[in-house]
Design an enzyme around this catalytic site. Structure first.
Site, PDB file in Angstrom:
ATOM      1  N   SER A  88       0.830  -1.134  -0.037  1.00 21.33           N
ATOM      2  CA  SER A  88       0.009  -0.023  -0.015  1.00 21.33           C
ATOM      3  C   SER A  88       0.920   1.342  -0.096  1.00 21.33           C
ATOM      4  O   SER A  88       1.523   1.487  -0.963  1.00 21.33           O
ATOM      5  CB  SER A  88      -1.016  -0.042   1.150  1.00 21.33           C
ATOM      6  OG  SER A  88      -1.818   0.933   1.064  1.00 21.33           O
ATOM      7  N   GLU A 179      -2.326  13.742  13.002  1.00 20.57           N
ATOM      8  CA  GLU A 179      -2.554  15.111  12.726  1.00 20.57           C
ATOM      9  C   GLU A 179      -1.655  15.355  11.240  1.00 20.57           C
ATOM     10  O   GLU A 179      -2.404  15.681  10.393  1.00 20.57           O
ATOM     11  CB  GLU A 179      -1.952  16.105  13.772  1.00 20.57           C
ATOM     12  CG  GLU A 179      -2.337  17.435  13.355  1.00 20.57           C
ATOM     13  CD  GLU A 179      -3.714  18.037  13.150  1.00 20.57           C
ATOM     14  OE1 GLU A 179      -3.982  18.523  12.327  1.00 20.57           O
ATOM     15  OE2 GLU A 179      -4.429  17.360  14.128  1.00 20.57           O
ATOM     16  N   HIS A 238      -7.114  -6.149  -0.443  1.00 22.02           N
ATOM     17  CA  HIS A 238      -6.300  -5.154  -0.124  1.00 22.02           C
ATOM     18  C   HIS A 238      -4.779  -5.600   0.926  1.00 22.02           C
ATOM     19  O   HIS A 238      -3.715  -5.607   0.494  1.00 22.02           O
ATOM     20  CB  HIS A 238      -6.448  -3.761   0.489  1.00 22.02           C
ATOM     21  CG  HIS A 238      -5.618  -2.684   0.395  1.00 22.02           C
ATOM     22  ND1 HIS A 238      -4.844  -2.569  -0.624  1.00 22.02           N
ATOM     23  CD2 HIS A 238      -5.306  -1.926   1.181  1.00 22.02           C
ATOM     24  CE1 HIS A 238      -4.098  -1.580  -0.493  1.00 22.02           C
ATOM     25  NE2 HIS A 238      -4.052  -1.246   0.957  1.00 22.02           N
TER      26      HIS A 238
END
Length: 258
Positions: A88, A179, A238
């Protein structure tokens, strides 16, 4: 020159160097089963990416930086050239590294990822994780139930996400830097422009039930990696290396030995 950071990394085995890179919201331990299979013939490094696992947190996270982190890891371990495999997000990093540092890569394996931009679907999930009420969570069962009620219905996905929830002296906190992942999500779903293709041996494995590598992506894979082998793995999604760890590790081993 992109500013690299020192990645936390686990090493096992002896022989030619192989680096295994995890995906978004994962860590190097996700690839430990594959590392164990390879370790009888290879020196296997499984780092945590920046903003993941035990590696440092930063405010930025683009692909040239992530590739520079990987090169710094090779330099620190006195590795001139290595085979790189990534799942990924890790797949995009190994692709970028081969394109930017072609002389440092011997072979490349991408697990269910293509060198193309993807639709931005990360924002909602990352926002959900940030909203988890850490101050009231008593245990992982509470966190799991909260995520289920917030629409994260797949149990396996919740377990994967909650590996990033850790406890310190003040209670639960996120080990991953949510964040920065949120602020950099547009960069991470894209792919950097590169001038020259990488001609070395490359293997692109993708899950039959995944939509990350589609037929329309094959042309771009072959443009950037003209020697690429592109193979579908039946009955997998996946997380193909987690769903079928032994066949994927065996195929990787065969490719590295070829």
């Amino acid at each position: 020159m992109n500013e690299a950071i020192e990645l936390a990394c686990t090493e096992t085995g002896n022989g030619p160097a192989v680096v295994l890179l995890h995906g978004l919201l994962g860590n190097g331990r996700n690839l430990a089963p594959m590392a164990r299979v390879l370790a009888d013939e290879y020196r296997v490094l499984t780092p945590d990416l920046r903003n993941h696992g035990q590696s440092p947190h930063t405010e930025t996270m683009d692909y040239p930086e992530l590739a520079a982190d990987l090169i710094a890891l090779l330099d620190k371990n006195r590795i001139d050239r290595a085979a790189l495999a990534g799942h990924s997000l890790g797949g995009k990093i190994v692709m970028t590294t081969a394109l930017l540092y072609p002389d440092r890569v011997t072979k490349l394996v991408s697990l269910d990822m293509a060198p193309v931009p993807y639709a931005q679907t990360l924002g909602d999930l990352l926002e959900t994780l940030q909203r988890l009420p850490l101050d009231t969570i008593r245990n992982r069962k509470d966190a799991d139930e909260w995520l289920r009620c917030e629409g994260v219905e797949e149990k396996r996905l919740r377990g994967f996400l909650l590996q990033n929830l850790v406890r310190d002296k003040d209670g639960y906190c996120w080990r991953v830097n949510l964040e920065t992942l949120r602020s950099q999500r547009q960069t991470m779903t894209g792919f950097p422009d590169t001038a020259e293709p990488w001609p070395g041996p490359a293997l692109f494995l993708y899950g039959e039930n995944s939509d990350y590598v589609l037929p329309e992506h094959h042309a771009e894979i072959r443009r950037l990696f003209p020697a690429a082998e592109i193979e579908e793995v039946p009955n997998t999604g996946h997380w193909l290396h987690a769903e079928r760890p032994q066949p994927i590790a065996d195929r990787l081993k065969k490719f590295l030995a070829g």
